[in-house]
Design a protein around this motif. Sequence first.
Motif, PDB file in Angstrom:
ATOM      1  N   ALA A 119      49.917  15.016  55.391  1.00  0.00           N
ATOM      2  CA  ALA A 119      48.967  15.546  54.420  1.00  0.00           C
ATOM      3  C   ALA A 119      49.762  16.307  53.376  1.00  0.00           C
ATOM      4  O   ALA A 119      50.744  16.983  53.701  1.00  0.00           O
ATOM      5  CB  ALA A 119      47.935  16.449  55.076  1.00  0.00           C
ATOM      6  N   CYS A 120      49.337  16.157  52.122  1.00  0.00           N
ATOM      7  CA  CYS A 120      50.055  16.733  50.977  1.00  0.00           C
ATOM      8  C   CYS A 120      49.644  18.192  50.787  1.00  0.00           C
ATOM      9  O   CYS A 120      48.459  18.518  50.772  1.00  0.00           O
ATOM     10  CB  CYS A 120      49.724  15.923  49.730  1.00  0.00           C
ATOM     11  SG  CYS A 120      50.278  16.688  48.203  1.00  0.00           S
ATOM     12  N   ARG A 121      50.633  19.070  50.633  1.00  0.00           N
ATOM     13  CA  ARG A 121      50.336  20.482  50.379  1.00  0.00           C
ATOM     14  C   ARG A 121      49.821  20.713  48.962  1.00  0.00           C
ATOM     15  O   ARG A 121      49.223  21.747  48.681  1.00  0.00           O
ATOM     16  CB  ARG A 121      51.599  21.334  50.575  1.00  0.00           C
ATOM     17  CG  ARG A 121      51.717  21.859  51.963  1.00  0.00           C
ATOM     18  CD  ARG A 121      52.674  23.034  52.038  1.00  0.00           C
ATOM     19  NE  ARG A 121      53.176  23.131  53.395  1.00  0.00           N
ATOM     20  CZ  ARG A 121      52.489  23.672  54.398  1.00  0.00           C
ATOM     21  NH1 ARG A 121      51.292  24.168  54.193  1.00  0.00           N
ATOM     22  NH2 ARG A 121      53.009  23.692  55.607  1.00  0.00           N
ATOM     23  N   GLY A 122      50.079  19.746  48.084  1.00  0.00           N
ATOM     24  CA  GLY A 122      49.624  19.895  46.709  1.00  0.00           C
ATOM     25  C   GLY A 122      48.135  19.651  46.560  1.00  0.00           C
ATOM     26  O   GLY A 122      47.418  20.439  45.950  1.00  0.00           O
ATOM     27  N   CYS A 123      47.645  18.544  47.159  1.00  0.00           N
ATOM     28  CA  CYS A 123      46.250  18.148  46.916  1.00  0.00           C
ATOM     29  C   CYS A 123      45.469  17.887  48.189  1.00  0.00           C
ATOM     30  O   CYS A 123      44.283  17.596  48.139  1.00  0.00           O
ATOM     31  CB  CYS A 123      46.207  16.897  46.022  1.00  0.00           C
ATOM     32  SG  CYS A 123      46.789  15.397  46.831  1.00  0.00           S
ATOM     33  N   GLY A 124      46.147  17.955  49.342  1.00  0.00           N
ATOM     34  CA  GLY A 124      45.446  17.781  50.597  1.00  0.00           C
ATOM     35  C   GLY A 124      45.305  16.335  51.051  1.00  0.00           C
ATOM     36  O   GLY A 124      44.909  16.070  52.172  1.00  0.00           O
TER      37      GLY A 124
ATOM     38  N   ARG B 124      57.261  11.507  46.978  1.00  0.00           N
ATOM     39  CA  ARG B 124      56.164  12.200  46.299  1.00  0.00           C
ATOM     40  C   ARG B 124      54.798  11.638  46.683  1.00  0.00           C
ATOM     41  O   ARG B 124      54.660  10.467  47.027  1.00  0.00           O
ATOM     42  CB  ARG B 124      56.343  12.113  44.785  1.00  0.00           C
ATOM     43  CG  ARG B 124      57.511  12.923  44.284  1.00  0.00           C
ATOM     44  CD  ARG B 124      57.603  12.925  42.764  1.00  0.00           C
ATOM     45  NE  ARG B 124      58.742  13.705  42.306  1.00  0.00           N
ATOM     46  CZ  ARG B 124      58.718  15.031  42.113  1.00  0.00           C
ATOM     47  NH1 ARG B 124      57.614  15.708  42.287  1.00  0.00           N
ATOM     48  NH2 ARG B 124      59.807  15.669  41.729  1.00  0.00           N
ATOM     49  N   CYS B 125      53.795  12.509  46.595  1.00  0.00           N
ATOM     50  CA  CYS B 125      52.414  12.131  46.873  1.00  0.00           C
ATOM     51  C   CYS B 125      51.922  11.168  45.791  1.00  0.00           C
ATOM     52  O   CYS B 125      52.058  11.460  44.604  1.00  0.00           O
ATOM     53  CB  CYS B 125      51.558  13.390  46.891  1.00  0.00           C
ATOM     54  SG  CYS B 125      49.793  13.079  46.959  1.00  0.00           S
ATOM     55  N   PRO B 126      51.329  10.053  46.187  1.00  0.00           N
ATOM     56  CA  PRO B 126      50.817   9.121  45.185  1.00  0.00           C
ATOM     57  C   PRO B 126      49.591   9.680  44.455  1.00  0.00           C
ATOM     58  O   PRO B 126      49.235   9.187  43.383  1.00  0.00           O
ATOM     59  CB  PRO B 126      50.426   7.874  45.981  1.00  0.00           C
ATOM     60  CG  PRO B 126      50.674   8.169  47.398  1.00  0.00           C
ATOM     61  CD  PRO B 126      51.118   9.591  47.559  1.00  0.00           C
ATOM     62  N   GLY B 127      48.985  10.725  45.009  1.00  0.00           N
ATOM     63  CA  GLY B 127      47.808  11.297  44.364  1.00  0.00           C
ATOM     64  C   GLY B 127      48.138  12.327  43.294  1.00  0.00           C
ATOM     65  O   GLY B 127      47.498  12.384  42.247  1.00  0.00           O
ATOM     66  N   CYS B 128      49.152  13.168  43.550  1.00  0.00           N
ATOM     67  CA  CYS B 128      49.383  14.300  42.636  1.00  0.00           C
ATOM     68  C   CYS B 128      50.860  14.506  42.294  1.00  0.00           C
ATOM     69  O   CYS B 128      51.190  15.489  41.634  1.00  0.00           O
ATOM     70  CB  CYS B 128      48.808  15.577  43.236  1.00  0.00           C
ATOM     71  SG  CYS B 128      49.769  16.252  44.601  1.00  0.00           S
ATOM     72  N   ASP B 129      51.736  13.616  42.738  1.00  0.00           N
ATOM     73  CA  ASP B 129      53.179  13.706  42.441  1.00  0.00           C
ATOM     74  C   ASP B 129      53.898  14.865  43.133  1.00  0.00           C
ATOM     75  O   ASP B 129      55.087  15.089  42.898  1.00  0.00           O
ATOM     76  CB  ASP B 129      53.454  13.807  40.920  1.00  0.00           C
ATOM     77  CG  ASP B 129      53.165  12.512  40.186  1.00  0.00           C
ATOM     78  OD1 ASP B 129      53.226  11.449  40.822  1.00  0.00           O
ATOM     79  OD2 ASP B 129      52.853  12.587  38.978  1.00  0.00           O
ATOM     80  N   TYR B 130      53.183  15.618  43.954  1.00  0.00           N
ATOM     81  CA  TYR B 130      53.833  16.732  44.662  1.00  0.00           C
ATOM     82  C   TYR B 130      54.991  16.210  45.523  1.00  0.00           C
ATOM     83  O   TYR B 130      54.896  15.139  46.117  1.00  0.00           O
ATOM     84  CB  TYR B 130      52.796  17.413  45.542  1.00  0.00           C
ATOM     85  CG  TYR B 130      53.124  18.829  45.933  1.00  0.00           C
ATOM     86  CD1 TYR B 130      52.939  19.874  45.041  1.00  0.00           C
ATOM     87  CD2 TYR B 130      53.591  19.119  47.208  1.00  0.00           C
ATOM     88  CE1 TYR B 130      53.226  21.178  45.406  1.00  0.00           C
ATOM     89  CE2 TYR B 130      53.877  20.417  47.594  1.00  0.00           C
ATOM     90  CZ  TYR B 130      53.697  21.448  46.681  1.00  0.00           C
ATOM     91  OH  TYR B 130      53.982  22.736  47.060  1.00  0.00           O
ATOM     92  N   ALA B 131      56.094  16.959  45.554  1.00  0.00           N
ATOM     93  CA  ALA B 131      57.238  16.540  46.361  1.00  0.00           C
ATOM     94  C   ALA B 131      56.942  16.804  47.840  1.00  0.00           C
ATOM     95  O   ALA B 131      56.943  17.944  48.287  1.00  0.00           O
ATOM     96  CB  ALA B 131      58.489  17.287  45.919  1.00  0.00           C
TER      97      ALA B 131
END
Lengths: 201, 86
Positions: free
Chosen positions: B29-34, B55-62
Amino acid sequence: MVEGFFSRGFRGRRRNQDPALPPGQYLEDGFPVLSAGPTPHTPLEEWDFSVVGEVDEPKRWSWEEFRALPSEEITRDIHCVTKWSKFGTRWEGVSVDTLLDGVETSAEYVTAYCDGDYTTNLPLEEVTGGKAWVAFAYDGEPLEPEHGGPARLLVPHLYFWKSAKWVRGLQLTAYDIPGFWESLGYHNFGDPWREQRYWGD
Amino acid sequence: MDELRLDGNAAAGPLGEVFSFEVTTAEYACRGCGRAGRLGEAMVYDVRDLGIIIRCPGCDYALIRLAPNRDRYLVDLGGTSYLTTG
Ligand SMILES: [Zn+2]
């Protein structure tokens, strides 16, 4: 990214004896592209550059205002921590001295921040005194997005990851805050002549 | 009395087991967008010998950052709020 794999193919001729080449570096004729994330495409009318943090009054320039600042032509050798160096690269940019002109600060460090999540940290004295610029042109042309356009930091005396692509501002800080690569094992200062690649070098 | 606090060696067994898993099917799970997803479907930026950034495909968060460091690697898993082992 695929460009990483392909650009590994090029290798410049070795000239390790060249006194202009720092230890462990080889000479590169091309200009490899290194990106840790997607290339931002911020429209110029939305672009701005700021000086924030430990300052009496934050500063901000629109693209037009930024481009109206006095600029300089800069020709310098650059050195990437992945061991390529490129001699005599030609840039045009605004000196960081110009951007910090009149800024009252007790800060000793600066973090350059960018579109995307990239940051890099530097002692303030390494970006002042004619040592660093915010560059908007390379080789006589507007800086291409893949090379950090519309504008990137240029700190040629340190490893090139310090020359942050897509830079949007400088945050002046009292404390040193390790940046994107500096927090992942790369040297905090990054002097190519002292081969400061990794923590502990 | 601190009998429950052991040194890191005591975790070597379970950690060794946990850190050798099939990465492509691991879920995060992405810490940027969940957003939750499979690591194999995330975006990878291979930064030419400097490191690898997932990176997250949803928000680019590393999500995961990996960098070679002499004869080993440094890994930052801090962009994931969890990671399944396979
Ligand atoms: Zn996300």
